[in-house]
Design an enzyme around this catalytic site. Structure first.
Site, PDB file in Angstrom:
ATOM      1  N   GLY A  37       0.751  -1.250   0.102  1.00 19.75           N
ATOM      2  CA  GLY A  37       0.032  -0.024   0.012  1.00 19.75           C
ATOM      3  C   GLY A  37       0.930   1.238  -0.070  1.00 19.75           C
ATOM      4  O   GLY A  37       2.072   1.255  -0.297  1.00 19.75           O
ATOM      5  N   GLU A 194     -17.682  11.061  -0.347  1.00 21.36           N
ATOM      6  CA  GLU A 194     -17.209  11.241  -1.808  1.00 21.36           C
ATOM      7  C   GLU A 194     -18.218  10.309  -2.491  1.00 21.36           C
ATOM      8  O   GLU A 194     -18.579  10.471  -3.696  1.00 21.36           O
ATOM      9  CB  GLU A 194     -15.807  11.044  -1.753  1.00 21.36           C
ATOM     10  N   ASP A 324      -1.604   1.951   8.304  1.00 20.98           N
ATOM     11  CA  ASP A 324      -2.909   1.858   9.036  1.00 20.98           C
ATOM     12  C   ASP A 324      -2.773   0.846   9.950  1.00 20.98           C
ATOM     13  O   ASP A 324      -3.692   1.190  11.271  1.00 20.98           O
ATOM     14  CB  ASP A 324      -4.051   1.474   8.247  1.00 20.98           C
TER      15      ASP A 324
END
Lengths: 451, 451
Positions: A37, A194, A324
């Site tokens: 990521g 969004e 994360d």
């Protein structure tokens, strides 16, 4: 005849005694990274062309640009514009090796990683495994709704949406038609906001053209948020402007509300509201995911792994966590850093530099996060931005959002593709091809047709 | 609260007594078309804006441009460049309705079509259902190989190929590595030839960059053809030049050979050859596919439906067949017309005009096929073309091939996308993103890993 056998033994038999996975022979220290990521990729970039052997494991052969998943879900972009193959990225990085495999377990006592393809040895291990959707134990929701944590989730949402719109065109039953065309989005963070904006835009500009049989009012969009404001991590100005924009796009925002049950056709909220909707998109929570072998005592809230100020997992000399999944808990960050791309990127860069220093026994400083600000877009040509002390909203914030995201996307081709699609979309209100290529069948849809 | 119920009864209750599928009320004669391939689409184009109600059923929401499937399979093009949504195509065609459904049965005695979503009435019915891969009853081949008759087949081939290349990078077993990287293509028609050329090109230009761990020689490409020439429907010059080009690209062509068994790892040929290959692509045959209700007596070789010279299925007044599924058997065409796009397009156009005349009781002429020639490309910048009495090969034929295909692709955006990708590929030898987004697991791969 066995034609193919003529190539026997052309590759060096490079596996170490402890490795089942074929890797080039090397005397350099081996850094194994799990997950490509934002964090993992930033780390690779720092370690390329250095005196280390870098092995990246990922269950995909591509990096995913998560911030634009909602645009793939609403057919605005194609997946190939926002995911990027590791092998293309690493072309020319002689000390970087990519291996497609799922990681199953770490054995820190012996410096061994167990993958779906066998064992591999490491000198340094970095967990950059990120998070997955958290349904907080609600099985009915988990089974019938879709998250937004993988490009496949985005494609599933797209295909659910397009298939349901097609079925709505076929059915003569009013309730079923409503359920097929209504959307409920849970979670008022950036992903939910969004997504709601993009869906409202789809309803406004695409629906009347593609589905002339419907009035535009047929597709209701609900956004459910557990507290009393949207984008709660951003400024009050950003939150209130976002609400105003969404209302302007006719999104029904429900505050102080949450989902208690979902059977695939009807959403039940905590306060007892019932909403007919076969489309439920869940952006209301994430939890850390990592292989077996991490001791319970290192795991904190949100299934994150506690690290020291140097991003090292406590109790180990050579195991680190970034992004994360990492929770660097300190006085300034009692809950760990926010789970956003910026933190992951800065941690990846920091760790890359630290590891090189560590190997040379040099002094390292603790990790320090520099908040560069937050951005979120709401439909077409509108966005909100908090940058240091500055708060922007509206068209300028949207331009800023576009530029920042375009710059961040890997690869020249992808930038060009996204830029091209955005430009077409900007001038024509036309989006890219709306294709149902996956045979997506949520359980709730399988038995509802007439025959 | 049931918010969504406020829109009840906004759509006219338009279903006829005989219809389960919601369709706009109309007094116009209804032409139902099953299948939106080249034939079905050409027919729609002739009937748009005319005094008929046109209802197109397809199991996909998009038209597929089959001639470029092999480019999707080899990661040269993304699927959205060569498939095109019907609703976008039909935008503004007020008398044309698209419905996503699978057709299950026709009941000609009552003019009823039974679909996966219920019944629908027709005044005229057109079968344009095309063909599917024919494995000629060889179950072992059907289970372990991939055809090329659907965009999903192309994506499956792509993902099989990329996953196998990734696994080959991991394994320390030489035989397994050979099997994972070897390709066998069965069928020396245009699909097989173009696929072999594209794979050879991938091996030449992409493999060394993406997989620096391999020597280019690791990936063997075999093309197996049952008779003694490639592209047997084209001129001798085209056939021999094609063979020369493929040999130049180091493709191993086996003539007078066929596959007798395949276990997913090893191909056995009729003459007893054994080839290690986990990648088998089958382009060696097709068979017609159509719903139940067509009488056996109308079905001829290749599972095609026999029509009269007006493309009407014998014994019916109002049921027609066009494209690959139709076999117009006459003295000039004892086996029916060739199953190619040009025939389908000309039949679709012809039938559109005929139906309009039939409705006005005007005289119609029998269908006449005008052969515009054949083209096939072999790798980069090389192609063969038979146009009337002219035979072209090499670079000029390739340019011609490119222009013809670009012009034929639906939609401005798609032309632009394909053109852009081709231009990039032409100048850089770089192809688009090579992504494994589907979790493709052929049965043969599931149990071969080490754990």
């Amino acid at each position: 005849m066995k034609d193919s056998h003529t190539h026997k033994k052309i590759l060096p038999s490079a596996c170490k005694v402890t490795d089942d996975i074929c890797l080039p022979d090397s005397d350099l220290p081996r850094v194994v990274i799990i997950g490509g990521g934002f964090g993992g990729l930033a780390l690779v970039e720092k370690l390329k062309h250095k005196e280390v052997q870098v092995v990246l494991f990922d269950k995909n052969n591509f990096h995913q640009f998560q911030p634009l998943f909602y645009q793939v879900a609403t057919s605005a972009l194609e997946p190939d514009s926002i995911v990027f193959p590791f092998r293309k990225q690493f072309s020319g990085y002689k000390n970087v090796i990519f291996r497609l495999a799922e990681v199953e377990e770490i054995q820190p006592s012996s410096n061994i990683l167990i993958t779906s393809r066998g064992k591999v040895h490491y000198d340094y291990l970095v967990l950059a495994t990120g998070t997955t959707t958290n349904f907080f134990g609600m099985d009915s929701v988990a089974q019938n709704s879709l998250g937004m944590k993988d490009i496949r989730d985005s494609l599933n949402i797209r295909h659910m949406m397009l298939q349901n719109l097609e079925q709505a065109a076929i059915t003569c039953d009013d309730d079923e038609r409503d359920a097929l065309t209504n959307f409920v989005i849970v979670g008022g963070g950036p992903a939910g906001v969004e997504m709601a904006g993009a869906l409202a835009e789809f309803r406004k500009y695409i629906l009347p053209k593609d589905y002339p049989e419907y009035p535009a009012s047929i597709m209701n969009i609900y956004l459910i948020e557990a507290i009393d404001e949207l984008l709660s991590t951003m400024s009050d100005k950003a939150s209130s402007k976002t609400l105003k924009y969404l209302k302007g796009l006719n999104v029904k925002v429900l505050f102080n509300e949450s989902v208690s049950d979902y059977d695939g056709s009807e959403v039940t909220t905590k306060s007892g509201k019932k909403i007919l909707a076969k489309n439920l998109i869940w952006t209301a929570g994430v939890k850390g995911q990592f292989p077996k072998g991490v001791d319970e005592k290192h795991v904190v809230k949100g299934n994150r792994i506690k690290t020291d100020p140097y991003l090292k997992v406590e109790g180990f000399k050579n195991v680190f966590a970034i992004g994360d999944i990492a929770a660097l808990i300190s006085e300034e960050t009692p809950k760990g850093h926010p789970q956003v791309a910026q933190v992951a990127i800065q941690q990846g860069k920091y760790l890359g530099e630290s590891l090189l220093k560590l190997m040379k026994n040099k002094h390292i400083e603790p990790f320090y996060y520099k908040d560069k600000g937050s951005l979120a877009t709401v439909g077409k040509r509108k966005a909100v931005a908090d940058l240091g002390k500055f708060r922007f909203t509206g068209y300028f914030a949207w331009l800023l959002w576009s530029v920042v995201h375009l710059i961040s996307i890997s690869g020249f081709r992808n930038k060009l593709m996204v830029g091209f699609n955005w430009a077409v979309s900007y001038f024509t209100y036309e989006k890219s091809n709306r294709l149902i290529i996956r045979n997506f069948k949520p359980k709730s849809l399988i038995n509802h047709t007439k025959n």
